[in-house]
Scaffold this motif. Sequence first.
Motif, PDB file in Angstrom:
ATOM      1  N   GLU A 144       0.882  -1.170   0.000  1.00  0.00           N
ATOM      2  CA  GLU A 144       0.000   0.000   0.000  1.00  0.00           C
ATOM      3  C   GLU A 144       0.920   1.221   0.000  1.00  0.00           C
ATOM      4  OE1 GLU A 144      -3.496  -2.050   2.775  1.00  0.00           O
ATOM      5  OE2 GLU A 144      -2.211  -0.469   3.593  1.00  0.00           O
ATOM      6  N   GLU A 146       1.726   5.219  -0.212  1.00  0.00           N
ATOM      7  CA  GLU A 146       1.234   6.582  -0.015  1.00  0.00           C
ATOM      8  C   GLU A 146       2.162   7.576  -0.719  1.00  0.00           C
ATOM      9  OE1 GLU A 146      -0.644   5.655   4.418  1.00  0.00           O
ATOM     10  OE2 GLU A 146       1.261   6.729   4.232  1.00  0.00           O
ATOM     11  N   ARG A 174      -7.413  18.244   6.857  1.00  0.00           N
ATOM     12  CA  ARG A 174      -7.300  16.797   6.675  1.00  0.00           C
ATOM     13  C   ARG A 174      -8.562  16.258   6.000  1.00  0.00           C
ATOM     14  NH1 ARG A 174      -3.157  15.502  10.478  1.00  0.00           N
ATOM     15  NH2 ARG A 174      -1.630  17.147  10.047  1.00  0.00           N
ATOM     16  N   SER A 176      -9.224  12.724   5.105  1.00  0.00           N
ATOM     17  CA  SER A 176      -9.089  11.270   5.029  1.00  0.00           C
ATOM     18  C   SER A 176     -10.303  10.627   4.370  1.00  0.00           C
ATOM     19  CB  SER A 176      -8.918  10.689   6.436  1.00  0.00           C
ATOM     20  OG  SER A 176      -7.760  11.182   7.051  1.00  0.00           O
ATOM     21  N   TYR A 177     -10.046   9.808   3.355  1.00  0.00           N
ATOM     22  CA  TYR A 177     -11.055   9.019   2.646  1.00  0.00           C
ATOM     23  C   TYR A 177     -12.116   9.883   1.951  1.00  0.00           C
ATOM     24  CZ  TYR A 177      -9.068   4.936   4.907  1.00  0.00           C
ATOM     25  OH  TYR A 177      -8.201   3.950   5.334  1.00  0.00           O
ATOM     26  N   HIS A 208      -7.930   8.836  -0.605  1.00  0.00           N
ATOM     27  CA  HIS A 208      -7.291  10.040  -0.090  1.00  0.00           C
ATOM     28  C   HIS A 208      -6.842   9.742   1.327  1.00  0.00           C
ATOM     29  CE1 HIS A 208      -6.468  14.130   1.128  1.00  0.00           C
ATOM     30  NE2 HIS A 208      -6.783  14.590  -0.082  1.00  0.00           N
ATOM     31  N   GLU A 209      -5.567   9.981   1.611  1.00  0.00           N
ATOM     32  CA  GLU A 209      -5.044   9.757   2.951  1.00  0.00           C
ATOM     33  C   GLU A 209      -5.211  11.010   3.802  1.00  0.00           C
ATOM     34  OE1 GLU A 209      -3.931   7.947   5.236  1.00  0.00           O
ATOM     35  OE2 GLU A 209      -3.948   5.975   4.298  1.00  0.00           O
ATOM     36  N   ALA A 210      -4.609  11.001   4.997  1.00  0.00           N
ATOM     37  CA  ALA A 210      -4.872  12.044   5.985  1.00  0.00           C
ATOM     38  C   ALA A 210      -4.306  13.408   5.598  1.00  0.00           C
ATOM     39  CB  ALA A 210      -4.311  11.620   7.342  1.00  0.00           C
ATOM     40  N   GLN A 214      -2.481  14.207   0.090  1.00  0.00           N
ATOM     41  CA  GLN A 214      -1.862  12.883   0.242  1.00  0.00           C
ATOM     42  C   GLN A 214      -2.818  11.790  -0.242  1.00  0.00           C
ATOM     43  OE1 GLN A 214      -1.204  11.365   4.240  1.00  0.00           O
ATOM     44  NE2 GLN A 214       0.734  10.435   3.635  1.00  0.00           N
ATOM     45  N   GLU A 216      -3.213   7.418  -1.547  1.00  0.00           N
ATOM     46  CA  GLU A 216      -2.678   6.067  -1.383  1.00  0.00           C
ATOM     47  C   GLU A 216      -3.222   5.182  -2.492  1.00  0.00           C
ATOM     48  OE1 GLU A 216      -2.552   3.781   2.529  1.00  0.00           O
ATOM     49  OE2 GLU A 216      -4.076   2.624   1.455  1.00  0.00           O
ATOM     50  N   SER A 262       4.504   9.640   4.630  1.00  0.00           N
ATOM     51  CA  SER A 262       4.013   8.648   3.665  1.00  0.00           C
ATOM     52  C   SER A 262       4.730   7.316   3.872  1.00  0.00           C
ATOM     53  CB  SER A 262       4.236   9.126   2.225  1.00  0.00           C
ATOM     54  OG  SER A 262       3.404  10.226   1.921  1.00  0.00           O
TER      55      SER A 262
END
Length: 454
Positions: A144, A146, A174, A176-177, A208-210, A214, A216, A262
């Motif tokens: 996985e 990032e 942020r 996230s997701y 979408h990461e935090a 960012q 992934e 990451s």
Amino acid sequence: MVVRENFTFSELEQWFNERRVTEIECLVPDLTGVARGKILPREKFTEDRGMRLPEAIVAIGVTGEFPEQGAYYDVISPTDRDMHLRPDPATVRIVPWAVDPTAQVIHDCFDRDGNMVPYAPRSVLRRVCDLFAAEGWNPVVAPELEFYLIERNTDPNEPLRPPRGRSGRAETSRQSYSIDAVNEFDPLFEDIYAYCEKMELNVDTLIHEAGAGQMEINFFHDHPLGLADEVFFFKRTIREAALRHEMYATFMAKPMAHEPGSAMHVHQSVVDKNGQNIFSNADGSASDMFRWYIGGLQRYIPAAMALFAPYVNSYRRLSRATAAPINIQWGTDNRTVGIRSPVAGPAARRIENRVIGADANPYVALAATLACGYLGMKNRIEPKPECKGDAYLGEYSLPRSLGEALELLKAETDLHEVLGKEFVTVYTEVKEIEYEEFMKVISPWEREHLLLHV
């Protein structure tokens, strides 16, 4: 879809003909993960079926420097002799952004006597996979990866910033997701998926990461060598796609001070010759092999950190409560630990190494994490008790700097035996050169806090 297992040179020529390929990018991943090599006309590639490069090309650091003395030259000749490169037909991919029909093929590195160059990253991963095969084991991994999308940055003295999306605004919080945050970059991701489809890369989920900007990408599980190739190709692909959309894609472990780092989380399991997961017993319970593999990771990850976190920047990522581990505790469905066991059925029981950074060379990182698990199973190393709470409340048990990590790696002879003494010698000396280069740079923090106060 090409069936790549046992892909022959005659099938490779047919593949070229079907796509009317006129040029071949002959690639060799170096210790950093940079694509080195040559671009050959189709006729020259077919005629030579290989090429030569100076052997030190795969053993240079990220700054392009070579060690000028020391044991490095006990492995690599100071006469700068050639290595002989042989294409692996199974790695052939189209170059989707090229104007003329162009293919890219990864090559393996050999000396004049036909022996694999032991410090080439692909050679190291092959070596470890061969050790598993000798035991009747077949490792299976799923990375996985990032990364950050950032605004173009041509001045290294300027801090990095998230890019502007379709709305014309950059992220400031942020997400996230967030589906909408990913959709901000739809034109870019449409190109990325189109490139990946043309290259037949085995990518799975995009999230979408935090961090601001960012992302992934997840890969389907497969054999380690093939997946290391795919990560190598993917990094190259996404950088190219981002440039075409007036932004950068970076796999730095910690590109922005106030954003999370990451990682390259690697899920790993082992199956036997019958395809049965040896981490599970017949009744579905966790096996001794499962425990011993975790024990090996706990025992050897600190010594392998220079392979998982290969740059001075890598250690900025590993801090409390930042979705990155600070120790080698293990736990079930626990993202605060360094070694996580996701909830899964017996056939899918696996272990996730959450220590590895996105900046790690995929060949080296996969070889190292498999080496740790291999030693655990061979030496029947029992793990420490499972962490059922917040591992961030525990103490740091990972090296805090590249210098400390290199000393641990140099002292751990068990890893030398599995990865190869020549590889460890070359790798550590190259990294020491990089560390010395970094120490020549005076940072803004030093000027801010030391200039007038000490």
